[in-house]
Design an enzyme around this catalytic site. Structure first.
Site, PDB file in Angstrom:
ATOM      1  N   GLN A 131      -1.929   6.424 -46.154  1.00  0.00           N
ATOM      2  CA  GLN A 131      -3.089   6.658 -45.300  1.00  0.00           C
ATOM      3  C   GLN A 131      -3.556   8.108 -45.411  1.00  0.00           C
ATOM      4  O   GLN A 131      -2.855   9.016 -44.959  1.00  0.00           O
ATOM      5  CB  GLN A 131      -2.683   6.363 -43.853  1.00  0.00           C
ATOM      6  CG  GLN A 131      -3.747   6.639 -42.818  1.00  0.00           C
ATOM      7  CD  GLN A 131      -3.321   6.156 -41.434  1.00  0.00           C
ATOM      8  OE1 GLN A 131      -2.130   6.060 -41.135  1.00  0.00           O
ATOM      9  NE2 GLN A 131      -4.275   5.866 -40.572  1.00  0.00           N
ATOM     10  N   GLY A 132      -4.726   8.313 -46.004  1.00  0.00           N
ATOM     11  CA  GLY A 132      -5.240   9.683 -46.206  1.00  0.00           C
ATOM     12  C   GLY A 132      -6.289  10.050 -45.185  1.00  0.00           C
ATOM     13  O   GLY A 132      -7.481  10.142 -45.515  1.00  0.00           O
ATOM     14  N   TYR A 133      -5.854  10.252 -43.972  1.00  0.00           N
ATOM     15  CA  TYR A 133      -6.772  10.669 -42.912  1.00  0.00           C
ATOM     16  C   TYR A 133      -6.645  12.172 -42.629  1.00  0.00           C
ATOM     17  O   TYR A 133      -7.562  12.934 -42.831  1.00  0.00           O
ATOM     18  CB  TYR A 133      -6.475   9.911 -41.602  1.00  0.00           C
ATOM     19  CG  TYR A 133      -7.053   8.509 -41.493  1.00  0.00           C
ATOM     20  CD1 TYR A 133      -7.576   7.822 -42.583  1.00  0.00           C
ATOM     21  CD2 TYR A 133      -7.061   7.856 -40.257  1.00  0.00           C
ATOM     22  CE1 TYR A 133      -8.081   6.532 -42.443  1.00  0.00           C
ATOM     23  CE2 TYR A 133      -7.575   6.567 -40.114  1.00  0.00           C
ATOM     24  CZ  TYR A 133      -8.081   5.913 -41.210  1.00  0.00           C
ATOM     25  OH  TYR A 133      -8.575   4.643 -41.064  1.00  0.00           O
ATOM     26  N   SER A 134      -5.452  12.572 -42.137  1.00  0.00           N
ATOM     27  CA  SER A 134      -5.290  13.942 -41.629  1.00  0.00           C
ATOM     28  C   SER A 134      -5.480  14.998 -42.710  1.00  0.00           C
ATOM     29  O   SER A 134      -5.123  14.798 -43.873  1.00  0.00           O
ATOM     30  CB  SER A 134      -3.897  14.125 -41.033  1.00  0.00           C
ATOM     31  OG  SER A 134      -3.665  13.161 -40.039  1.00  0.00           O
ATOM     32  N   SER A 168       2.175  10.012 -45.106  1.00  0.00           N
ATOM     33  CA  SER A 168       3.470   9.339 -45.186  1.00  0.00           C
ATOM     34  C   SER A 168       3.544   8.491 -46.447  1.00  0.00           C
ATOM     35  O   SER A 168       2.600   7.775 -46.777  1.00  0.00           O
ATOM     36  CB  SER A 168       3.675   8.415 -43.982  1.00  0.00           C
ATOM     37  OG  SER A 168       3.649   9.162 -42.797  1.00  0.00           O
ATOM     38  N   GLU A 249      -3.613  -1.004 -36.062  1.00  0.00           N
ATOM     39  CA  GLU A 249      -2.292  -0.419 -35.846  1.00  0.00           C
ATOM     40  C   GLU A 249      -1.670  -0.909 -34.546  1.00  0.00           C
ATOM     41  O   GLU A 249      -0.473  -0.855 -34.358  1.00  0.00           O
ATOM     42  CB  GLU A 249      -2.388   1.118 -35.778  1.00  0.00           C
ATOM     43  CG  GLU A 249      -1.994   1.767 -37.068  1.00  0.00           C
ATOM     44  CD  GLU A 249      -1.965   3.294 -37.009  1.00  0.00           C
ATOM     45  OE1 GLU A 249      -1.286   3.877 -37.841  1.00  0.00           O
ATOM     46  OE2 GLU A 249      -2.635   3.906 -36.153  1.00  0.00           O
ATOM     47  N   ASN A 373      -0.063  12.079 -27.556  1.00  0.00           N
ATOM     48  CA  ASN A 373      -0.114  11.593 -26.169  1.00  0.00           C
ATOM     49  C   ASN A 373      -1.313  12.182 -25.413  1.00  0.00           C
ATOM     50  O   ASN A 373      -1.905  11.506 -24.573  1.00  0.00           O
ATOM     51  CB  ASN A 373       1.179  11.964 -25.432  1.00  0.00           C
ATOM     52  CG  ASN A 373       2.269  10.929 -25.669  1.00  0.00           C
ATOM     53  OD1 ASN A 373       2.145  10.084 -26.551  1.00  0.00           O
ATOM     54  ND2 ASN A 373       3.321  10.998 -24.870  1.00  0.00           N
TER      55      ASN A 373
HETATM   56  C1  LIG Z   1       5.841  11.769 -38.878  1.00  0.00           C
HETATM   57  C2  LIG Z   1       4.358  11.850 -39.075  1.00  0.00           C
HETATM   58  C3  LIG Z   1       3.733  11.016 -39.975  1.00  0.00           C
HETATM   59  C4  LIG Z   1       2.345  11.096 -40.176  1.00  0.00           C
HETATM   60  N1  LIG Z   1       1.762  10.286 -41.120  1.00  0.00           N
HETATM   61  C5  LIG Z   1       0.438  10.397 -41.370  1.00  0.00           C
HETATM   62  C6  LIG Z   1      -0.198   9.632 -42.406  1.00  0.00           C
HETATM   63  O1  LIG Z   1       0.467   8.840 -43.071  1.00  0.00           O
HETATM   64  N2  LIG Z   1      -1.501   9.801 -42.652  1.00  0.00           N
HETATM   65  C7  LIG Z   1      -2.263  10.663 -41.921  1.00  0.00           C
HETATM   66  O2  LIG Z   1      -3.450  10.741 -42.170  1.00  0.00           O
HETATM   67  N3  LIG Z   1      -1.714  11.423 -40.939  1.00  0.00           N
HETATM   68  C8  LIG Z   1      -0.383  11.309 -40.648  1.00  0.00           C
HETATM   69  N4  LIG Z   1       0.197  12.084 -39.659  1.00  0.00           N
HETATM   70  C9  LIG Z   1      -0.609  13.082 -38.964  1.00  0.00           C
HETATM   71  C10 LIG Z   1      -0.937  12.759 -37.519  1.00  0.00           C
HETATM   72  O3  LIG Z   1      -1.910  11.784 -37.439  1.00  0.00           O
HETATM   73  C11 LIG Z   1      -1.350  14.077 -36.835  1.00  0.00           C
HETATM   74  O4  LIG Z   1      -0.195  14.852 -36.741  1.00  0.00           O
HETATM   75  C12 LIG Z   1      -1.927  13.897 -35.460  1.00  0.00           C
HETATM   76  O5  LIG Z   1      -3.169  13.299 -35.526  1.00  0.00           O
HETATM   77  C13 LIG Z   1      -2.043  15.234 -34.701  1.00  0.00           C
HETATM   78  O6  LIG Z   1      -2.681  16.207 -35.462  1.00  0.00           O
HETATM   79  P1  LIG Z   1      -2.031  17.649 -35.704  1.00  0.00           P
HETATM   80  O7  LIG Z   1      -0.650  17.455 -36.130  1.00  0.00           O
HETATM   81  O8  LIG Z   1      -2.931  18.411 -36.577  1.00  0.00           O
HETATM   82  O9  LIG Z   1      -1.970  18.312 -34.275  1.00  0.00           O
HETATM   83  P2  LIG Z   1      -3.165  19.059 -33.540  1.00  0.00           P
HETATM   84  O10 LIG Z   1      -4.350  18.207 -33.544  1.00  0.00           O
HETATM   85  O11 LIG Z   1      -3.268  20.435 -34.055  1.00  0.00           O
HETATM   86  O12 LIG Z   1      -2.625  19.097 -32.052  1.00  0.00           O
HETATM   87  C14 LIG Z   1      -1.763  20.090 -31.559  1.00  0.00           C
HETATM   88  C15 LIG Z   1      -1.642  19.908 -30.066  1.00  0.00           C
HETATM   89  O13 LIG Z   1      -2.919  20.077 -29.443  1.00  0.00           O
HETATM   90  C16 LIG Z   1      -3.225  18.949 -28.654  1.00  0.00           C
HETATM   91  N5  LIG Z   1      -4.668  18.704 -28.673  1.00  0.00           N
HETATM   92  C17 LIG Z   1      -5.497  18.726 -29.731  1.00  0.00           C
HETATM   93  N6  LIG Z   1      -6.751  18.418 -29.353  1.00  0.00           N
HETATM   94  C18 LIG Z   1      -6.714  18.196 -28.024  1.00  0.00           C
HETATM   95  C19 LIG Z   1      -7.695  17.851 -27.042  1.00  0.00           C
HETATM   96  N7  LIG Z   1      -8.955  17.649 -27.360  1.00  0.00           N
HETATM   97  N8  LIG Z   1      -7.286  17.709 -25.764  1.00  0.00           N
HETATM   98  C20 LIG Z   1      -5.998  17.900 -25.413  1.00  0.00           C
HETATM   99  N9  LIG Z   1      -5.042  18.240 -26.299  1.00  0.00           N
HETATM  100  C21 LIG Z   1      -5.392  18.387 -27.588  1.00  0.00           C
HETATM  101  C22 LIG Z   1      -2.456  17.831 -29.280  1.00  0.00           C
HETATM  102  O14 LIG Z   1      -2.235  16.778 -28.360  1.00  0.00           O
HETATM  103  C23 LIG Z   1      -1.174  18.510 -29.680  1.00  0.00           C
HETATM  104  O15 LIG Z   1      -0.329  18.598 -28.572  1.00  0.00           O
HETATM  105  C24 LIG Z   1       1.574  12.016 -39.442  1.00  0.00           C
HETATM  106  C25 LIG Z   1       2.222  12.855 -38.520  1.00  0.00           C
HETATM  107  C26 LIG Z   1       3.592  12.785 -38.322  1.00  0.00           C
HETATM  108  C27 LIG Z   1       4.232  13.699 -37.325  1.00  0.00           C
END
Ligand SMILES: Cc1cc2nc3c(=O)[nH]c(=O)nc-3n(C[C@H](O)[C@H](O)[C@H](O)COP(=O)(O)OP(=O)(O)OC[C@H]3O[C@@H](n4cnc5c(N)ncnc54)[C@H](O)[C@@H]3O)c2cc1C
Lengths: 394, 352
Positions: A131-134, A168, A249, A373
């Site tokens: 999944q190439g989202y993030s 992942s 999902e 969360n």
């Molecule tokens: C084990 C694992 C597997 C993953 N696998 C994939 C994958 O296969 N493909 C993929 O595309 N992505 C994947 N991800 C990425 C995942 O989707 C992101 O980690 C997630 O969306 C959060 O983004 P971030 O890590 O950049 O955190 P950030 O967005 O930087 O968030 C940091 C903190 O700020 C808070 N925050 C941010 N914005 C707000 C807001 N508007 N209001 C309140 N709080 C806020 C968040 O809740 C968090 O506590 C994976 C992540 C993990 C940990």
């Protein structure tokens, strides 16, 4: 509400139980209870072969329409499959992204040609997906993706350039679905496209990221004029498709996940009884709480999946991720407390975790991936309760 | 009760803090993780030169004669920098144990002098704390056996090594057979000494946990200010702010419990167990909350090996059950407040 299974369902149960018993043997015997959350890096080759074995038995993609190789299985049967799969200790599914996310998306938005091209590989367990989202600057703010897709005027092919992160199983996958910007200068959820990109090509570079578990399940993926094999839907429709996919999902796959949770809880109860922790009143109460939390999750999932007129079922879908992720995180912490001082001891050097440690560490991420969360709560409040949107900076 | 520290204590803490900050940045911690033996003797030597080794050894044996309250400050510094070395086990816990033994006990004065010089590592082994840090490096071990105190040299005990979830920690179990030759104090003297020793062990863990909580908080605040999503620093979202506000709430409310317990130990308070258990619970809880919210605020980055946060979280997790699990300490609080004839009533409410 309907929580019962009819005679045909029970025959189905016998069939899958029997099949699993016969087939989880020989080279697959060692896969029992392996490859689950926190253990994805283990036995990937064997688990891919296991996917093919499942496919031979007709046990992949059972919910898909028969026209595309599925069994068109009812919700009840999918529940049964998930239950029996977990009961048998069959290994974590390497194919879950393809089966649970890519497939349903292509079924919903793809052309017949695209279905014919991509679905068989998923069905047969020969092609795996990631999944190439993030991206580095698009985590919670997924709409901030910067990866570009440009259509080559001569070939008509879309070329992808940019960086994905936390992908992942990218290193185990033939394919990636990529959310990329088709309209230069567009912002947020406008101007995005949903692309299917082969991983084995010169323009794709995969670099593992080491996790705090010492293993690397996720990766950075760099695209440099990588050629997309297909665009699903139209340019500009990417956001809609990407969001629909996230809805999958929360579908039936969550039931399989719950069965895994039940296995973990059973194991923890066994441990607590054998090391005496279960005599401690506080641990007892927490185990009881874990049990009720899991049952609650199951009823909630069944309600979501029921074909119901109940208007509450939409809210129940919205709260689901928040609930299971928090429950699972607490289960991980409970596992450590059941083990007491021994919780810190590794299985072996240099950094081989015990199953309970894997559970504990992996569950630290449950409240982060798939929407943190905090983001889940924002969605519940804004979408579920109709509250005003939080101010954004862009 | 007065929570102020003396100028000496505060100056000492400041000096140690500056020293640790330059000597043990996260890169050094990572190097230590990769070694076979764990903590290095150079680091140990330097810490001794700073006066840590001699801190609570009586002046008669060449020490500085400071008490538990000084350690309540210093253990926080050791925690803040996640010092993997077992310095506090020797210089605080073992030194306290030896000091508490009657004068003239076999080797007592000699060992205290060696502690003050920084020329010995002494591990303390007690049933409540079966996994002993740096036991493999210890020159001697002080071992609890049916209330007695036994002293064994490295060549007399067997060390069953384990690897920890915190790669910078080296923990082992001790195997040895107690004999009259190894006994240096009987159960009549020993029991009281061990009760106090257990409290020191737990209090050292409490102080370190609190320091770790502060470090995780600082890292998370920095990250929340730098990291942007939705065009704003994530620290501007209330959900993030409130998490970190809860962390600081946990730390600040735990701090006085630590100091209260240190004061009780230093002054031989009869209810020291109660205060120490309270401190251990509150400080470890603060660290658990700091870890939980810390990783949440870091998002996926917090789940990587590369982010320093993981080292501090893992230490905090490892310390959670060391020198008594939360259940053990909650039980001790319950035993105290539910005891027959316990003093209850308005005139006692604010006593202690
Ligand atoms: C084990 C694992 C597997 C993953 N696998 C994939 C994958 O296969 N493909 C993929 O595309 N992505 C994947 N991800 C990425 C995942 O989707 C992101 O980690 C997630 O969306 C959060 O983004 P971030 O890590 O950049 O955190 P950030 O967005 O930087 O968030 C940091 C903190 O700020 C808070 N925050 C941010 N914005 C707000 C807001 N508007 N209001 C309140 N709080 C806020 C968040 O809740 C968090 O506590 C994976 C992540 C993990 C940990």
């Amino acid at each position: 509400m309907k929580l019962t299974f009819n005679a045909e369902d029970e025959r189905f149960r016998d069939e899958i139980a029997q099949w699993l018993e016969t087939n989880l043997q020989g080279e697959f015997a060692k896969l029992k209870f392996r490859g689950g959350p926190g253990d994805e890096h283990m036995f990937s080759e064997e688990r891919k072969r296991w996917e093919q074995r499942l496919a031979e038995g007709g046990w992949t993609c059972i919910g898909w329409p028969e026209a595309w190789g599925g069994r068109n299985a009812s919700i009840e049967q999918q529940v049964i499959f998930a239950e029996e799969y977990a009961r048998a200790g069959a290994p974590g599914r390497v194919g879950h992204i393809g089966e649970g996310l890519t497939g349903p998306t292509i079924l919903a938005f793809g052309t017949d040609e695209q279905k014919a091209r991509y679905l068989p590989g998923i069905l047969n367990g020969t092609e795996f997906w990631c999944q190439g989202y993030s991206e580095p600057s698009a985590g919670s703010d997924l709409a901030n993706v910067r990866t570009r897709a440009v259509q080559n005027a001569e070939t008509g092919k879309w070329e992808i350039t940019g960086q994905k992160i936390w992908t992942s199983l990218a290193h185990e996958s033939e394919w990636c679905f990529v959310l990329a910007r088709t309209e230069s200068g567009s912002v947020a959820h406008r101007g995005l496209g949903f692309f299917l990109v082969a991983m084995d090509q010169p323009g794709v570079d995969i670099r593992p990221i080491e996790q705090m578990t010492g293993t690397s399940e996720f990766n950075e993926v760099f695209f440099d004029d990588a050629i997309a094999a297909d665009l699903i839907g139209e340019p500009g429709q990417g956001w809609h498709i990407a969001m629909t996919l996230l809805g999958f999902e929360r579908g039936v796959s969550t039931l399989g996940q719950q069965m895994q949770f039940q296995n973990e809880l059973n194991e923890l109860i066994r441990l607590a009884r054998s090391n005496g922790a279960a005599r401690n009143p506080n641990i007892r109460q927490r185990l009881a709480e874990a049990h009720t939390g899991l049952r609650l999750m199951r009823y909630n999932a069944m309600r979501m999946l029921s074909d119901t007129e109940d208007a509450g079922s939409e809210s129940s879908a919205l709260v689901y991720k928040l609930h299971w992720s928090s429950w699972h995180r607490n289960l991980g912490a409970l596992a450590m407390d059941v083990l007491g001082p021994e919780a810190e001891m590794l299985e072996s050097a240099p950094y081989n975790l015990t199953r309970m440690q894997s559970l504990f560490l992996f569950t630290r991420a449950d409240t982060i991936y798939g929407g943190t969360n905090q983001i889940q709560r924002n969605i519940i409040a804004e979408r579920g309760l109709g509250m005003p949107k939080e101010a954004k900076g862009r | 009760m007065d929570f102020t520290f003396t100028e000496d204590q505060l100056a000492f803490k400041e000096a140690i803090s500056r020293f640790l900050k330059t000597e043990v940045p996260p890169e050094v911690l990572r190097d230590i993780c990769d070694t076979e033996e764990g903590s290095t003797s150079e680091l140990r030597q330097k810490m001794a030169e700073q006066g840590l080794a001699a801190l609570s050894v009586p002046e008669n044996q060449g020490g500085l004669g400071m008490d538990d309250t000084a350690w309540s400050l210093l253990t926080q510094e050791l925690g803040y920098y996640a010092i993997p070395d077992s310095m506090a086990d020797t210089a605080y816990v073992a030194s306290g144990l030896l000091t508490a033994l009657p004068e003239g006990t076999q080797q007592r004065e000699q060992l205290l002098e060696m502690i003050a010089e920084g020329s010995i590592r002494i591990a303390v082994v007690h049933g409540v704390n079966p996994l002993v840090v740096d036991l493999h490096l210890a020159d001697k071990a002080l071992v609890e056996h049916e209330g007695e105190v036994h002293l064994v040299s490295r060549e007399q005990f067997d060390c069953e090594r384990n690897t920890s979830i915190d790669s910078s920690r080296r923990v082992s179990r001790l195997n040895f057979s107690a004999s009259s030759a190894s006994k240096i104090a009987g159960a009549d003297d020993g029991s009281g000494v061990w009760a106090e020793t257990l409290n020191r062990g737990a209090l050292a863990v409490a102080g370190k946990s609190l320091g770790l909580a502060q470090r995780m908080l600082d890292l998370s605040v920095d990250y929340a200010i730098q990291r942007k999503q939705f065009g704003k620093p994530i620290g501007s979202f209330q959900a993030v702010k409130h998490k970190l506000a809860d962390v600081v709430g946990g730390i600040e409310t735990a701090k006085p419990t630590l100091y209260r317990a240190a004061y009780a130990l230093a002054n031989g308070d009869a209810r020291a167990d109660l205060y120490v258990s309270h401190a251990k619970l509150a400080c470890c809880q603060a660290a658990m909350v700091a870890a939980r919210h810390g990783i949440q605020v870091h998002g996926a980055m917090g789940y990587t090996w590369e982010a320093d946060l993981q080292m501090f979280m893992k230490r905090a997790w490892a310390l959670q059950a060391s020198w008594g699990t939360a259940e053990f300490h909650r039980q001790r609080v319950a035993d105290d407040i539910l005891a027959d004839g316990v003093a209850i009533g308005p005139q006692y409410t604010f006593e202690g």
